[in-house]
Design a protein around this motif. Structure first.
Motif: not given
Length: 155
Positions: A93-99
């Motif tokens: 979830l962190f990677h698919v929402a980061y930035e």
């Protein structure tokens, strides 16, 4: 669609993504070089939680866009792994929402890749509802869903 079918769908959407020659800007620092070596030692079929599962030492935080796309099917495989005890859920979830929309990665996704990513997020909302609530990740998932709905052109 079950987890295995969804994993196959993602693999098809990313099947033409080539393995990059370099995964990070290895000359930037020792950490980037080490992450580049780690990623270079595995392909997307063999990389696992041992390499990607530590949020404090996550090579995907340092990758170039081509490497992010190359390893994305592995990320999906890890988050959907029924034997993984949801050990990759928070990092995924962190990677698919980061930035958000400003991500240096997301603009490189093709339309089929964006749709497949959105389908994974929808699956997680339905299949991992209990774990998302238990780990207080419902907000992260909803942010990711809103972002990928827009990126997939469904907004």
């Amino acid at each position: 669609m079950n987890a295995a079918e969804l994993t196959q769908r993602v693999e098809r959407a990313f099947s033409d993504t080539p393995r990059p020659a370099r995964f990070t800007d290895r000359g930037h620092c020792c950490e980037c070089a080490e992450h580049d070596d780690t990623l270079g030692a595995f392909d997307r079929e063999t990389i696992g939680l041992d390499q990607l599962g530590n949020p404090g030492w996550d090579p995907l935080c340092f990758v170039l866009p081509a490497a992010f796309l190359y390893y994305f099917p592995a990320m999906v495989r890890l988050v959907l792994d029924p034997d993984g005890a949801d050990g990759y859920l928070e990092q995924f979830l962190f990677h698919v929402a980061y930035e958000g929309e400003d991500s240096r990665f997301f603009r490189h996704f093709s339309q089929p890749q964006r749709q497949a990513t959105l389908d994974v997020l929808r699956y997680l909302r339905a299949d991992k509802a209990g774990r998302l609530k238990e780990w207080n990740l419902e907000g992260e998932l909803e942010q990711a869903l809103a972002l990928w709905t827009k990126l997939a052109g469904e907004a």
